[in-house]
Enzyme design. Structure first.
Site, PDB file in Angstrom:
ATOM      1  N   GLU A  13     -10.722  11.031 -31.062  1.00 34.73           N
ATOM      2  CA  GLU A  13     -11.039   9.780 -30.375  1.00 34.73           C
ATOM      3  C   GLU A  13     -12.643   9.477 -30.838  1.00 34.73           C
ATOM      4  O   GLU A  13     -13.280  10.247 -30.789  1.00 34.73           O
ATOM      5  CB  GLU A  13     -11.054   9.706 -28.810  1.00 34.73           C
ATOM      6  CG  GLU A  13      -9.521  10.039 -28.417  1.00 34.73           C
ATOM      7  CD  GLU A  13      -9.486   9.885 -26.999  1.00 34.73           C
ATOM      8  OE1 GLU A  13      -9.004   9.045 -26.177  1.00 34.73           O
ATOM      9  OE2 GLU A  13      -9.762  10.942 -26.339  1.00 34.73           O
TER      10      GLU A  13
ATOM     11  N   ASP B 128       0.781  -1.203   0.065  1.00 34.29           N
ATOM     12  CA  ASP B 128       0.137  -0.118   0.072  1.00 34.29           C
ATOM     13  C   ASP B 128       1.140   1.200   0.022  1.00 34.29           C
ATOM     14  O   ASP B 128       1.353   1.575   0.984  1.00 34.29           O
ATOM     15  CB  ASP B 128      -0.814  -0.071   1.177  1.00 34.29           C
ATOM     16  CG  ASP B 128      -1.837   1.193   1.346  1.00 34.29           C
ATOM     17  OD1 ASP B 128      -1.741   2.120   0.261  1.00 34.29           O
ATOM     18  OD2 ASP B 128      -2.568   1.144   2.051  1.00 34.29           O
TER      19      ASP B 128
ATOM     20  N   LYS C 243     -13.455  13.727 -27.750  1.00 35.81           N
ATOM     21  CA  LYS C 243     -14.159  12.562 -27.739  1.00 35.81           C
ATOM     22  C   LYS C 243     -15.421  12.310 -28.489  1.00 35.81           C
ATOM     23  O   LYS C 243     -16.066  13.242 -28.753  1.00 35.81           O
ATOM     24  CB  LYS C 243     -14.264  12.255 -26.153  1.00 35.81           C
ATOM     25  CG  LYS C 243     -12.912  11.955 -25.494  1.00 35.81           C
ATOM     26  CD  LYS C 243     -13.240  11.500 -24.133  1.00 35.81           C
ATOM     27  CE  LYS C 243     -12.115  10.962 -23.298  1.00 35.81           C
ATOM     28  NZ  LYS C 243     -11.424   9.932 -23.875  1.00 35.81           N
TER      29      LYS C 243
ATOM     30  N   HIS D 165       0.434  15.361 -25.183  1.00 34.76           N
ATOM     31  CA  HIS D 165       0.361  14.791 -26.583  1.00 34.76           C
ATOM     32  C   HIS D 165       0.742  15.902 -27.459  1.00 34.76           C
ATOM     33  O   HIS D 165       1.425  16.020 -28.313  1.00 34.76           O
ATOM     34  CB  HIS D 165      -0.479  13.695 -26.711  1.00 34.76           C
ATOM     35  CG  HIS D 165      -0.834  12.584 -25.810  1.00 34.76           C
ATOM     36  ND1 HIS D 165      -0.022  12.195 -25.035  1.00 34.76           N
ATOM     37  CD2 HIS D 165      -1.901  11.988 -25.494  1.00 34.76           C
ATOM     38  CE1 HIS D 165      -0.218  11.237 -24.286  1.00 34.76           C
ATOM     39  NE2 HIS D 165      -1.574  11.294 -24.531  1.00 34.76           N
TER      40      HIS D 165
ATOM     41  N   LYS E 176       2.048   9.877 -16.655  1.00 33.66           N
ATOM     42  CA  LYS E 176       1.087  11.014 -16.329  1.00 33.66           C
ATOM     43  C   LYS E 176      -0.228  10.447 -15.874  1.00 33.66           C
ATOM     44  O   LYS E 176      -0.475   9.515 -15.824  1.00 33.66           O
ATOM     45  CB  LYS E 176       1.053  11.731 -17.644  1.00 33.66           C
ATOM     46  CG  LYS E 176       0.106  11.184 -18.878  1.00 33.66           C
ATOM     47  CD  LYS E 176      -0.353  11.935 -20.084  1.00 33.66           C
ATOM     48  CE  LYS E 176      -1.504  11.489 -20.812  1.00 33.66           C
ATOM     49  NZ  LYS E 176      -2.836  11.508 -20.375  1.00 33.66           N
TER      50      LYS E 176
END
Length: 483
Positions: free
Chosen positions: A214, A87, A332, A238, A146
């Site tokens: 996307e 953990d 998107k 990106h 990232k």
């Protein structure tokens, strides 16, 4: 640091990224003999596994996510795996992890590479745990997945925490786009071919477009994405890395310092975005590939002002690019999944064919990054035939599809390149701290502009190319988005 790590410690070893990318990439590298023969790969996460059950977990991931037809030695790879549950949010357990990792070593072929694929909130306690137990000194380097913060301040906080235990030459910040073959080929295209670099400037290039589209919606990223949005999720890393590679000056050599020096100069030269140079959007219900899909608000289960689409018109204020707009967009639920760079050259200054009724069109260079890796250059050519009325011209593409041009090498996962470079210590394809901070500084300025100008997302139908305002952003300059 010059050492090839013979141990690799994977944090988040049971997570989605590990299953889809990291374990298949490491298996492929090991099968091709690119990793040290004696490499010891230790997975760690909260999940309680034994070495044997983790190997079974890894085998299932490989069966599901290894590229079809890829020939690998799965059993040989699994024999290199071990596991230690941890953990990372608490100090307890790091001493056991250190014992599991064993002595780090001091020779060139000895050392430890650490890959953090965990929530950013765990970076700081993880670094403290590593440092307190001897896993941050000597032949140890660390790779960071990232996101590195949500703005400049939080990014600095993360980087300060990492820098407290690791020097910059041992920190490998990952942007997986830099591992893609065509992204790396952009450097070869520019700096290994004399025909392009003399034309790569404002005198010969009209504009540049960068699109990252996307078709997917939120999927399993609901918690992260609504607090991030398209600007932070895609543009900050990106797209700005692609822009830097397109616009950078020729480096003095192909090493990490020289390449990254030139990239950061570009990022610092970005002009602040004005309100009329940005468009944001959020998708509503529509259809993708003939199938009905819900809107963002429906997927989220509530109203939100998070942008799922952003288009920008950027300028780089230096001699090479003065006056050349860089149009960037990402979103998107767009019609197709594609990442590409379009370099639109200027038209010829004078056409000798105009009085013959033939129209010339500007040359266009299309660099396709995904899903199909290719480079296509459009040229003007005469249409064959005997025509008394004049000469006919038409654009003809010179198309280089990477799988066709290089039929021998197998297509690799982007993380293969990055994991290999992490193990071997090559920082060229990783992001330096000053790059990250220059990116966040520009992104923070855009968000401030949105707040001051009260810019909120316009709706667009899923399956379209975003809000109509994004089309107008380019068309008022006489530019059409490449689709």
């Amino acid at each position: 640091m010059i050492f090839s790590a013979n141990k690799l410690l994977l944090f988040g070893a049971t997570g989605d990224l590990s299953q889809r990318m990291l374990l298949p990439s490491l298996c492929a590298l090991a099968s091709d003999g690119l990793l040290p023969d004696n490499i010891d790969i230790i997975g760690t996460a909260r999940s309680e596994y034994t070495d044997e059950s983790f190997c079974n977990f890894a085998a299932e991931a490989l069966a599901k996510f290894l590229p079809a037809g890829r020939k690998v030695d799965i059993d040989g790879f699994l024999s290199k795996l071990r596991y230690q549950d941890l953990d990372a949010s608490t100090p307890e357990g790091f001493d056991t992890l250190a014992k599991c990792a064993g002595p780090i070593g001091t020779q060139e072929n000895e050392g430890l590479s650490i890959f953090l694929s965990t929530a950013p909130s765990l970076f700081e306690p993880t670094i403290k745990g590593l440092a307190a137990n001897g896993l941050a000194t000597g032949n140890v380097r660390i790779g960071l997945e990232k996101p590195l913060g949500v703005d400049l301040a939080s990014s600095c906080q993360i980087n300060d925490a990492v820098a407290s235990a690791f020097s910059e030459d041992r920190i490998f910040r990952i942007d997986h786009y830099l591992g893609k073959e065509t992204v790396q080929n952009l450097l070869a295209l520019r700096f290994a071919n004399i025909m392009f670099e003399p034309l790569w400037n404002a005198a010969h290039i009209d504009h540049v477009q960068i699109t990252v589209a996307e078709t997917v919606g939120l999927e399993s990223r609901v918690g992260y994405y609504d607090g991030s949005g398209a600007l932070r999720d895609m543009v900050q890393n990106h797209i700005l890395q692609l822009l830097a590679l397109v616009a950078m000056e020729p480096p003095t050599s192909f090493d990490a310092t020289a390449v990254r020096d030139e990239k950061v100069k570009v990022l610092r030269a970005l002009r602040p975005i004005q309100p009329n140079e940005t468009v944001t959007g959020q998708y509503r219900a529509g259809a993708i590939n003939g199938e009905a899909v819900p809107g963002y608000d429906e997927e989220l289960g509530r109203d939100s002002e998070t942008e799922t689409f952003v288009a920008l018109k950027a300028h780089i204020d230096n001699w090479r690019w003065k006056g050349v707009p860089f149009y960037m967009r990402t979103g998107k639920r767009l019609p197709e999944r594609t990442t590409e760079i379009i370099v639109k050259f200027r038209d010829v200054p004078f056409s000798i064919f105009e009085d013959r009724g033939a129209k010339t069109l500007p040359n266009t260079l299309v660099i396709g990054i995904q899903p199909r890796e290719n480079i296509r250059l459009s040229l003007m050519a005469k249409v064959p035939g005997l025509d008394r009325g004049g000469i006919r011209l038409r654009q003809v593409p010179l198309d280089i599809a990477m799988p066709d041009a290089f039929a021998g090498p197998e297509r690799r996962i982007a993380y293969e390149r990055l994991l290999l470079d992490l193990v071997e210590g090559d920082q060229t394809l990783f992001v330096r701290r000053d790059e990250v901070e220059a990116q966040w500084n520009w992104i923070d300025g855009i968000r401030e502009t949105w707040d001051e100008a009260n810019i909120t997302p316009k709706t667009y139908t899923a399956g379209s190319w975003g809000p109509s305002a994004a089309i107008a952003l380019a068309e008022r300059d006489g530019v059409t988005w490449h689709e």
